[in-house]
Design a protein around this motif. Structure first.
Motif, mmCIF file in Angstrom:
data_model
loop_
_atom_site.group_PDB
_atom_site.id
_atom_site.type_symbol
_atom_site.label_atom_id
_atom_site.label_comp_id
_atom_site.label_asym_id
_atom_site.label_seq_id
_atom_site.Cartn_x
_atom_site.Cartn_y
_atom_site.Cartn_z
ATOM 1 N N THR A 1 6.447 4.527 2.073
ATOM 2 C CA THR A 1 5.565 3.736 1.792
ATOM 3 C C THR A 1 4.809 3.086 0.545
ATOM 4 O O THR A 1 4.532 3.933 -0.896
ATOM 5 C CB THR A 1 4.070 4.877 2.371
ATOM 6 O OG1 THR A 1 4.594 6.248 1.281
ATOM 7 C CG2 THR A 1 4.191 5.686 3.710
ATOM 8 N N GLY A 2 4.624 1.787 0.061
ATOM 9 C CA GLY A 2 4.648 1.100 -1.331
ATOM 10 C C GLY A 2 3.283 0.440 -0.928
ATOM 11 O O GLY A 2 3.344 -0.654 -2.374
ATOM 12 N N ILE A 3 2.350 1.195 -0.662
ATOM 13 C CA ILE A 3 0.923 -0.324 -0.760
ATOM 14 C C ILE A 3 0.422 0.218 -0.977
ATOM 15 O O ILE A 3 0.423 1.632 -1.507
ATOM 16 C CB ILE A 3 0.236 -0.112 0.996
ATOM 17 C CG1 ILE A 3 -0.624 -1.323 1.485
ATOM 18 C CG2 ILE A 3 -0.042 1.547 1.737
ATOM 19 C CD1 ILE A 3 -1.047 -1.438 2.630
ATOM 20 N N VAL A 4 -0.481 -0.033 -2.146
ATOM 21 C CA VAL A 4 -1.365 0.085 -3.404
ATOM 22 C C VAL A 4 -3.003 0.425 -2.764
ATOM 23 O O VAL A 4 -2.959 0.128 -1.946
ATOM 24 C CB VAL A 4 -1.546 -1.067 -4.012
ATOM 25 C CG1 VAL A 4 -2.754 -0.455 -4.988
ATOM 26 C CG2 VAL A 4 0.050 -1.447 -4.413
ATOM 27 N N GLY A 5 -3.375 1.670 -3.431
ATOM 28 C CA GLY A 5 -4.735 1.721 -2.942
ATOM 29 C C GLY A 5 -4.810 3.450 -1.472
ATOM 30 O O GLY A 5 -3.876 2.936 -1.010
ATOM 31 N N CYS A 6 -6.217 3.295 -1.070
ATOM 32 C CA CYS A 6 -6.240 4.411 -0.259
ATOM 33 C C CYS A 6 -5.850 3.334 1.102
ATOM 34 O O CYS A 6 -6.088 3.957 2.127
ATOM 35 C CB CYS A 6 -7.950 4.571 0.210
ATOM 36 S SG CYS A 6 -8.073 5.746 -1.474
ATOM 37 N N ALA A 7 -5.763 1.964 0.811
ATOM 38 C CA ALA A 7 -5.410 1.406 1.819
ATOM 39 C C ALA A 7 -4.384 2.040 2.405
ATOM 40 O O ALA A 7 -3.183 1.465 3.613
ATOM 41 C CB ALA A 7 -4.914 -0.357 2.268
ATOM 42 N N GLY A 8 -3.004 2.186 2.112
ATOM 43 C CA GLY A 8 -1.608 2.831 2.228
ATOM 44 C C GLY A 8 -2.206 4.699 3.390
ATOM 45 O O GLY A 8 -1.038 5.116 3.833
#
Length: 231
Positions: A176-183
């Motif tokens: 999980t390398g997505i930025v912010g709370c979207a992860g």
């Protein structure tokens, strides 16, 4: 146990002889042997040495020894992984590792936000089965970029697509390398699907730690740091 017949072997130098005087079997199939070392002009000295028999089974597993966990899949080939945020720093570095170790890892699903040019290149190189682009308006652009791709993946747009990448049935580990709370949502989806998590998204633990950690324990999945901020 009765003493065994002495076996003597001569050596050069001070050590003159070795006698095997007694042999007994210890726990875990070990053989305990008494040695007598006889030196020239000096009194014999007795020592006890322990030798492990190679013919015996190893002792039961103890804490710290690698043991297959109940219900976990065993692998005969490269570990299948999904990457959420494949065009970011963590995602591209993960794919570099995959490219260098094709015998250890293979990519089954990728998701990106809006960099469809790089995502298309990644698809052509790693041939995932599923791809998601969070920005739904860029789906047609991605399809056009993949027009000459022989093995076209399934494309799911929007947040739902990212979640499907995270819980892809073939993946064992999700990066999980997505930025912010979207992860947070894709991480929760992956945990509920029984995937181990390589976490490079601190907001998941900061904002959702009290929920995420018990959930991981419930589903018996591992959360592993994929960035120095979490180690």
């Amino acid at each position: 146990m009765a003493a065994q017949p002495a076996l003597k072997a001569s050596f050069r130098g001070e050590l003159n002889a070795v006698s095997f005087l007694d042999s007994s079997r210890g726990p875990f199939g070990q053989h305990k042997v008494d040695f007598t070392f006889q030196r020239k002009g000096k009194r014999a000295i007795s020592l006890r040495r322990t030798c492990c028999s190679m013919q015996q089974a190893p002792p039961p597993a103890w804490p710290g020894r690698a043991v297959a966990e109940p219900g976990r899949r065993s692998l005969d080939g490269p570990k299948p992984i999904s990457i959420v945020g494949s065009t970011g720093s963590i995602g591209t570095q993960t794919l570099d590792i995959v490219a260098e170790n094709p015998d250890k890892f293979r990519v089954v699903a990728l998701s990106a936000g809006s960099n469809v040019t790089l995502l298309a290149d990644q698809v052509k190189t790693f041939k995932p089965k599923l791809v998601a682009v969070r920005n739904e308006t860029l789906v047609d652009e991605l399809k056009e970029a993949l027009a000459d791709c022989e093995e076209k993946p399934e494309i799911i747009p929007g947040e739902q697509g990212v979640i499907e990448v995270a819980r892809h049935p073939d993946a064992i580990t999700v990066v999980t390398g997505i930025v912010g709370c979207a992860g947070l949502k894709p991480t929760v989806a992956a945990i509920e699907a029984g995937k181990d998590i390589a976490l490079a998204n601190k907001e998941t633990l900061i904002a959702g730690g009290p929920f995420v950690l018990p959930l991981a324990h419930k589903h018996k999945v591992k959360i592993l740091p994929a960035d120095s901020e979490h180690s």
